[in-house]
Design a protein around this motif. Structure first.
Motif, PDB file in Angstrom:
ATOM      1  N   GLU A 121      20.167 -77.127 -14.390  1.00  0.00           N
ATOM      2  CA  GLU A 121      20.974 -78.324 -14.625  1.00  0.00           C
ATOM      3  C   GLU A 121      21.897 -78.045 -15.812  1.00  0.00           C
ATOM      4  O   GLU A 121      21.485 -77.392 -16.771  1.00  0.00           O
ATOM      5  CB  GLU A 121      20.083 -79.530 -14.934  1.00  0.00           C
ATOM      6  N   VAL A 122      23.115 -78.536 -15.722  1.00  0.00           N
ATOM      7  CA  VAL A 122      24.069 -78.386 -16.819  1.00  0.00           C
ATOM      8  C   VAL A 122      24.572 -79.769 -17.213  1.00  0.00           C
ATOM      9  O   VAL A 122      25.027 -80.543 -16.363  1.00  0.00           O
ATOM     10  CB  VAL A 122      25.257 -77.485 -16.425  1.00  0.00           C
ATOM     11  N   ILE A 123      24.457 -80.092 -18.498  1.00  0.00           N
ATOM     12  CA  ILE A 123      24.993 -81.332 -19.041  1.00  0.00           C
ATOM     13  C   ILE A 123      25.862 -80.966 -20.248  1.00  0.00           C
ATOM     14  O   ILE A 123      25.839 -79.829 -20.708  1.00  0.00           O
ATOM     15  CB  ILE A 123      23.885 -82.328 -19.450  1.00  0.00           C
ATOM     16  N   THR A 124      26.629 -81.925 -20.740  1.00  0.00           N
ATOM     17  CA  THR A 124      27.433 -81.658 -21.922  1.00  0.00           C
ATOM     18  C   THR A 124      27.056 -82.629 -23.031  1.00  0.00           C
ATOM     19  O   THR A 124      26.719 -83.786 -22.782  1.00  0.00           O
ATOM     20  CB  THR A 124      28.947 -81.755 -21.634  1.00  0.00           C
ATOM     21  N   GLY A 125      27.132 -82.127 -24.273  1.00  0.00           N
ATOM     22  CA  GLY A 125      26.714 -82.945 -25.401  1.00  0.00           C
ATOM     23  C   GLY A 125      27.581 -82.757 -26.626  1.00  0.00           C
ATOM     24  O   GLY A 125      28.112 -81.680 -26.878  1.00  0.00           O
ATOM     25  N   SER A 126      27.720 -83.837 -27.379  1.00  0.00           N
ATOM     26  CA  SER A 126      28.361 -83.827 -28.684  1.00  0.00           C
ATOM     27  C   SER A 126      27.879 -85.063 -29.435  1.00  0.00           C
ATOM     28  O   SER A 126      27.165 -85.902 -28.873  1.00  0.00           O
ATOM     29  CB  SER A 126      29.882 -83.821 -28.540  1.00  0.00           C
ATOM     30  N   VAL A 225      29.333 -92.995 -30.108  1.00  0.00           N
ATOM     31  CA  VAL A 225      30.510 -93.833 -29.837  1.00  0.00           C
ATOM     32  C   VAL A 225      30.965 -93.712 -28.380  1.00  0.00           C
ATOM     33  O   VAL A 225      31.833 -94.466 -27.929  1.00  0.00           O
ATOM     34  CB  VAL A 225      31.684 -93.481 -30.782  1.00  0.00           C
ATOM     35  N   ALA A 226      30.379 -92.771 -27.634  1.00  0.00           N
ATOM     36  CA  ALA A 226      30.692 -92.627 -26.197  1.00  0.00           C
ATOM     37  C   ALA A 226      29.406 -92.184 -25.508  1.00  0.00           C
ATOM     38  O   ALA A 226      29.299 -91.081 -24.973  1.00  0.00           O
ATOM     39  CB  ALA A 226      31.813 -91.618 -25.977  1.00  0.00           C
ATOM     40  N   ASN A 227      28.427 -93.075 -25.515  1.00  0.00           N
ATOM     41  CA  ASN A 227      27.048 -92.682 -25.225  1.00  0.00           C
ATOM     42  C   ASN A 227      26.736 -92.673 -23.732  1.00  0.00           C
ATOM     43  O   ASN A 227      25.995 -93.506 -23.222  1.00  0.00           O
ATOM     44  CB  ASN A 227      26.093 -93.599 -25.985  1.00  0.00           C
ATOM     45  N   VAL A 228      27.331 -91.714 -23.022  1.00  0.00           N
ATOM     46  CA  VAL A 228      27.035 -91.499 -21.614  1.00  0.00           C
ATOM     47  C   VAL A 228      26.561 -90.060 -21.441  1.00  0.00           C
ATOM     48  O   VAL A 228      26.773 -89.213 -22.308  1.00  0.00           O
ATOM     49  CB  VAL A 228      28.260 -91.751 -20.708  1.00  0.00           C
ATOM     50  N   LEU A 229      25.939 -89.785 -20.292  1.00  0.00           N
ATOM     51  CA  LEU A 229      25.428 -88.435 -20.027  1.00  0.00           C
ATOM     52  C   LEU A 229      26.266 -87.764 -18.939  1.00  0.00           C
ATOM     53  O   LEU A 229      26.141 -88.093 -17.767  1.00  0.00           O
ATOM     54  CB  LEU A 229      23.972 -88.493 -19.586  1.00  0.00           C
ATOM     55  N   PRO A 230      27.127 -86.815 -19.300  1.00  0.00           N
ATOM     56  CA  PRO A 230      27.868 -86.064 -18.293  1.00  0.00           C
ATOM     57  C   PRO A 230      26.976 -84.980 -17.662  1.00  0.00           C
ATOM     58  O   PRO A 230      26.446 -84.118 -18.357  1.00  0.00           O
ATOM     59  CB  PRO A 230      29.018 -85.432 -19.073  1.00  0.00           C
ATOM     60  N   VAL A 231      26.798 -85.069 -16.340  1.00  0.00           N
ATOM     61  CA  VAL A 231      25.956 -84.128 -15.600  1.00  0.00           C
ATOM     62  C   VAL A 231      26.822 -83.395 -14.585  1.00  0.00           C
ATOM     63  O   VAL A 231      27.589 -84.025 -13.854  1.00  0.00           O
ATOM     64  CB  VAL A 231      24.809 -84.864 -14.869  1.00  0.00           C
ATOM     65  N   TYR A 232      26.692 -82.079 -14.536  1.00  0.00           N
ATOM     66  CA  TYR A 232      27.489 -81.285 -13.595  1.00  0.00           C
ATOM     67  C   TYR A 232      26.875 -81.404 -12.205  1.00  0.00           C
ATOM     68  O   TYR A 232      25.720 -81.041 -11.979  1.00  0.00           O
ATOM     69  CB  TYR A 232      27.541 -79.822 -14.023  1.00  0.00           C
ATOM     70  N   THR A 233      27.663 -81.921 -11.263  1.00  0.00           N
ATOM     71  CA  THR A 233      27.196 -82.167  -9.898  1.00  0.00           C
ATOM     72  C   THR A 233      28.323 -81.877  -8.919  1.00  0.00           C
ATOM     73  O   THR A 233      29.397 -82.487  -9.008  1.00  0.00           O
ATOM     74  CB  THR A 233      26.772 -83.659  -9.725  1.00  0.00           C
ATOM     75  N   ASN A 234      28.090 -80.937  -8.012  1.00  0.00           N
ATOM     76  CA  ASN A 234      29.059 -80.643  -6.949  1.00  0.00           C
ATOM     77  C   ASN A 234      30.473 -80.407  -7.504  1.00  0.00           C
ATOM     78  O   ASN A 234      31.445 -80.988  -7.019  1.00  0.00           O
ATOM     79  CB  ASN A 234      29.088 -81.773  -5.906  1.00  0.00           C
ATOM     80  N   GLY A 235      30.546 -79.569  -8.531  1.00  0.00           N
ATOM     81  CA  GLY A 235      31.851 -79.146  -9.010  1.00  0.00           C
ATOM     82  C   GLY A 235      32.500 -80.029 -10.053  1.00  0.00           C
ATOM     83  O   GLY A 235      33.624 -79.749 -10.483  1.00  0.00           O
ATOM     84  N   ALA A 236      31.813 -81.097 -10.463  1.00  0.00           N
ATOM     85  CA  ALA A 236      32.421 -81.996 -11.453  1.00  0.00           C
ATOM     86  C   ALA A 236      31.352 -82.578 -12.361  1.00  0.00           C
ATOM     87  O   ALA A 236      30.164 -82.626 -12.016  1.00  0.00           O
ATOM     88  CB  ALA A 236      33.183 -83.118 -10.755  1.00  0.00           C
ATOM     89  N   LEU A 237      31.794 -83.031 -13.528  1.00  0.00           N
ATOM     90  CA  LEU A 237      30.916 -83.759 -14.443  1.00  0.00           C
ATOM     91  C   LEU A 237      31.028 -85.246 -14.148  1.00  0.00           C
ATOM     92  O   LEU A 237      32.127 -85.811 -14.143  1.00  0.00           O
ATOM     93  CB  LEU A 237      31.306 -83.474 -15.891  1.00  0.00           C
ATOM     94  N   LEU A 238      29.885 -85.858 -13.877  1.00  0.00           N
ATOM     95  CA  LEU A 238      29.817 -87.285 -13.560  1.00  0.00           C
ATOM     96  C   LEU A 238      28.854 -87.945 -14.528  1.00  0.00           C
ATOM     97  O   LEU A 238      27.987 -87.292 -15.115  1.00  0.00           O
ATOM     98  CB  LEU A 238      29.300 -87.487 -12.127  1.00  0.00           C
ATOM     99  N   VAL A 239      28.974 -89.262 -14.667  1.00  0.00           N
ATOM    100  CA  VAL A 239      28.038 -89.991 -15.529  1.00  0.00           C
ATOM    101  C   VAL A 239      26.697 -90.083 -14.830  1.00  0.00           C
ATOM    102  O   VAL A 239      26.558 -90.766 -13.815  1.00  0.00           O
ATOM    103  CB  VAL A 239      28.566 -91.405 -15.867  1.00  0.00           C
ATOM    104  N   ASN A 240      25.747 -89.326 -15.324  1.00  0.00           N
ATOM    105  CA  ASN A 240      24.329 -89.346 -14.896  1.00  0.00           C
ATOM    106  C   ASN A 240      24.127 -89.809 -13.467  1.00  0.00           C
ATOM    107  O   ASN A 240      23.530 -90.858 -13.226  1.00  0.00           O
ATOM    108  CB  ASN A 240      23.529 -90.243 -15.855  1.00  0.00           C
ATOM    109  N   PRO A 241      24.604 -89.044 -12.475  1.00  0.00           N
ATOM    110  CA  PRO A 241      24.433 -89.462 -11.078  1.00  0.00           C
ATOM    111  C   PRO A 241      22.965 -89.496 -10.690  1.00  0.00           C
ATOM    112  O   PRO A 241      22.192 -88.606 -11.055  1.00  0.00           O
ATOM    113  CB  PRO A 241      25.193 -88.387 -10.292  1.00  0.00           C
ATOM    114  N   GLN A 242      22.585 -90.497  -9.951  1.00  0.00           N
ATOM    115  CA  GLN A 242      21.178 -90.642  -9.562  1.00  0.00           C
ATOM    116  C   GLN A 242      20.949 -90.026  -8.174  1.00  0.00           C
ATOM    117  O   GLN A 242      21.815 -90.050  -7.349  1.00  0.00           O
ATOM    118  CB  GLN A 242      20.777 -92.128  -9.545  1.00  0.00           C
TER     119      GLN A 242
END
Length: 242
Positions: A121-126, A225-242
């Protein structure tokens, strides 16, 4: 028997090959500015962010998707792209519902390296999405790699400080036998109360401040200040897809 998952900090993309990441959540960290911008665009309603590792591919995908092409090389907007890598460029009034195709000097490169090496799994963080990243890592139950994008493979402080902030919050849930993690946590503990002044000493701050980006950089070390979880799914980063 130790049942806690492992956590390691990788201080540069050059070191990624030293780790088996096949059963890991890999957190791509590029504080100044890619992963701060990704979190901000998604927080402000972007449909998705497509990270690409080359400018020609960025332009090509922009045409295919109808998306906004954006990115930088060496901190500057690239000729042929519509926008840069500044979080301030992506308010809700502009980005909501849009696809952002993004290429950057360091962060998008490391993301593709992690995918090529089989990260589970790949996510992005800052700092702008610190809490959501920490919550996800604790709940995932997987081994974790905190991947610092660095600057052209050279160590940088801001990505390491973010890794330290994550470790400080979640360390009791993980087995950590990793000197880079120990160093990152100790460095963050030393400077967490003077981050705005300490971060101004970093090489990347001076590099980007020369282009008038001080407000950007202050934002990039602002927590949640931008508290979402970008998750890499099917070629793109989406907000925590379920």
């Amino acid at each position: 028997m130790n049942s806690k998952p492992f956590l390691n900090t990788v201080l540069s993309p050059r070191l990624l090959d030293l780790y088996d990441i096949s059963n890991c959540v890999v957190v791509i960290i590029d504080v100044f500015r890619a992963t701060s911008t990704i979190a901000t665009a998604l927080y402000n309603g972007a449909a998705k962010v497509i990270p690409v590792d080359s400018v020609p591919r960025c332009i090509e995908l922009g045409k295919i998707t109808g998306g906004i092409t954006a990115g930088e090389r060496d901190g500057k907007v690239v000729e042929g792209l519509q926008h840069g890598n500044s979080p301030a460029e992506y308010p809700r009034s502009f980005i909501e519902g849009q696809t952002l195709v993004l290429t950057t000097t360091n962060g998008t490169k490391l993301l593709h390296m992690a995918l090529e090496r089989g990260a589970s799994e790949v996510i992005t963080g800052s700092f702008p999405n610190l809490s959501t990243v920490c919550d996800h890592l604790v709940h995932s139950g997987k081994n974790v790699i905190l991947g610092c994008s660095a600057w052209k493979d050279k160590f940088n402080l801001e990505d390491t400080l973010f890794a330290g902030a994550v470790i400080q919050r979640i360390k009791e849930h993980f087995t950590i036998h990793c000197d880079s993690s120990l160093m990152a946590e100790n460095m963050y503990a030393l400077h967490q109360n003077d981050m705005p002044s300490f971060i101004r000493k970093t090489t990347h701050w001076h590099r980007l401040a020369a282009y008038g980006m001080e407000k950007d950089l202050d934002y990039c070390v602002s927590i949640d200040v931008a508290n979402v979880l970008p998750v890499y799914t099917n070629g793109a980063l989406l907000v925590n897809p379920q």
